[in-house]
Scaffold this motif. Structure first.
Motif, PDB file in Angstrom:
ATOM      1  N   PRO A  28      22.632 -67.643  18.288  1.00 56.56           N
ATOM      2  CA  PRO A  28      23.284 -67.843  16.986  1.00 56.56           C
ATOM      3  C   PRO A  28      22.992 -69.219  16.418  1.00 56.56           C
ATOM      4  CG  PRO A  28      24.876 -68.016  18.766  1.00 56.56           C
ATOM      5  CD  PRO A  28      23.600 -67.574  19.398  1.00 56.56           C
ATOM      6  N   HIS A  31      26.154 -72.386  12.243  1.00 53.53           N
ATOM      7  CA  HIS A  31      27.224 -71.950  11.335  1.00 53.53           C
ATOM      8  C   HIS A  31      27.913 -70.665  11.807  1.00 53.53           C
ATOM      9  CE1 HIS A  31      24.877 -68.598   9.689  1.00 53.53           C
ATOM     10  NE2 HIS A  31      23.835 -69.414   9.691  1.00 53.53           N
ATOM     11  N   HIS A  32      27.352 -69.991  12.819  1.00 55.31           N
ATOM     12  CA  HIS A  32      28.001 -68.797  13.343  1.00 55.31           C
ATOM     13  C   HIS A  32      29.292 -69.177  14.082  1.00 55.31           C
ATOM     14  CE1 HIS A  32      23.943 -66.870  12.875  1.00 55.31           C
ATOM     15  NE2 HIS A  32      24.719 -65.891  12.471  1.00 55.31           N
ATOM     16  N   ARG A  33      30.308 -68.366  13.869  1.00 56.27           N
ATOM     17  CA  ARG A  33      31.567 -68.594  14.583  1.00 56.27           C
ATOM     18  C   ARG A  33      31.429 -68.161  16.041  1.00 56.27           C
ATOM     19  NH1 ARG A  33      33.151 -66.309   9.746  1.00 56.27           N
ATOM     20  NH2 ARG A  33      33.373 -64.283  10.784  1.00 56.27           N
ATOM     21  N   GLU A  36      30.849 -64.468  17.317  1.00 61.49           N
ATOM     22  CA  GLU A  36      30.341 -63.636  16.213  1.00 61.49           C
ATOM     23  C   GLU A  36      29.076 -62.896  16.642  1.00 61.49           C
ATOM     24  OE1 GLU A  36      28.780 -64.130  11.584  1.00 61.49           O
ATOM     25  OE2 GLU A  36      29.644 -65.828  12.674  1.00 61.49           O
ATOM     26  N   VAL A  38      25.501 -61.447  16.533  1.00 58.69           N
ATOM     27  CA  VAL A  38      24.245 -61.822  15.892  1.00 58.69           C
ATOM     28  C   VAL A  38      23.291 -60.637  15.982  1.00 58.69           C
ATOM     29  CG1 VAL A  38      22.328 -63.450  15.854  1.00 58.69           C
ATOM     30  CG2 VAL A  38      24.616 -64.223  16.507  1.00 58.69           C
ATOM     31  N   ASP A  66      19.647 -65.747   8.461  1.00 54.98           N
ATOM     32  CA  ASP A  66      20.879 -66.261   9.069  1.00 54.98           C
ATOM     33  C   ASP A  66      20.658 -67.459   9.984  1.00 54.98           C
ATOM     34  OD1 ASP A  66      19.564 -65.056  11.142  1.00 54.98           O
ATOM     35  OD2 ASP A  66      21.200 -63.717  11.717  1.00 54.98           O
ATOM     36  N   ALA A  68      19.375 -67.671  12.794  1.00 56.02           N
ATOM     37  CA  ALA A  68      19.400 -67.388  14.223  1.00 56.02           C
ATOM     38  C   ALA A  68      18.022 -67.677  14.812  1.00 56.02           C
ATOM     39  CB  ALA A  68      19.788 -65.934  14.466  1.00 56.02           C
TER      40      ALA A  68
END
Length: 255
Positions: A28, A31-33, A36, A38, A66, A68
């Motif tokens: 991830p 900024h991914h929580r 979360e 992916v 995103d 990733a």
């Protein structure tokens, strides 16, 4: 770094993954929580190469959508990773070129026989600029070659020709699905096999019967509505006469 289709990629290049593979580990972005989900590596994903390991035969890439990250190596890198600067319109559906961080420009090259849907896809991918180049789909290009050298001669059209071609694409070239039944229904009965023509005749008869039944049904509805309107009008008239009669009576009241 060599990849599929005899292409080579370097750090900073745009690449395209051309096969779904859930076995590849996708890390991830910042900024991914936490926790979360992916998305996996999918056919049509576009990535930017962050680093190249020539010794280990692998590259690190960041997905454009995103951010990733993933490491491509081995057979997947050699067989299913290509440069991602160009692609088909079908693979570009759902993709946006450009973001808040970089300017997005998209060039689309389509045939004058392309469909309206494909033109729409090509003209809506770029966030900041969209350009369209239209070429004629010539089936016999012999007349386009120089008679002495045999070399194909390029001919640039005018803006008026391009506008005419785009108008034809938007107003004429439609790629909506057509069933065999619809095609057969538009074909002369004499050109169809006897069983097919018989089926179409029976279908037309059923459609005519349904249409007649619908007309009867709607006629009954209209007659019922008209009866209600007459009853309402008669009731209103009677009430109006009653009120007028009451107002017209004198009660002889004097002070």
């Amino acid at each position: 770094m060599p990849v599929a289709r005899d292409q080579h990629v370097r750090a900073g290049d745009l690449i395209l993954s051309r096969r779904n593979d859930a076995s590849l580990t996708v890390e991830p972005a910042t900024h991914h929580r936490r926790g979360e989900q992916v998305d996996q590596v999918r056919n049509g994903n576009r990535w930017r190469v962050l680093g190249v390991d020539d010794t280990g035969g692998r590259i690190t890439a960041e997905r454009l959508t995103d951010s990733a990250r993933v490491v491509f190596e081995g057979d997947y890198l050699r067989e299913h990773v290509t440069l991602g600067y160009a692609g088909t319109l079908h693979s570009a559906q759902g993709m946006t070129i450009g973001s808040a961080n970089y300017y997005g420009i998209c060039w689309s090259i389509i045939s004058d026989r392309a469909s309206r849907a494909m033109a729409y896809v090509g003209m809506t991918r770029g966030r900041d600029e969209n350009h369209l180049a239209i070429y004629p789909a010539v089936t016999d290009e012999a007349h386009q070659h120089d008679t002495e050298t045999g070399i194909h001669q390029m001919h640039r059209g005018t803006k008026h020709a391009a506008a005419h071609a785009l108008r034809a694409i938007l107003t004429v070239n439609d790629d909506r699905a057509t069933t065999m039944h619809a095609v057969a229904a538009r074909t002369d009965r004499e050109l169809l096999p006897t069983p097919v023509a018989a089926l179409l005749d029976r279908n037309n008869q059923r459609c005519a019967e349904r249409a007649q039944a619908w007309r009867r049904h709607t006629a009954q509805d209209r007659a019922r509505d008209a009866a209600f309107e007459r009853i309402a009008a008669t009731t209103q008239q009677a009430a109006h006469r009653e009120r007028s009669h009451i107002r017209g009576q004198g009660y002889g009241l004097e002070l």
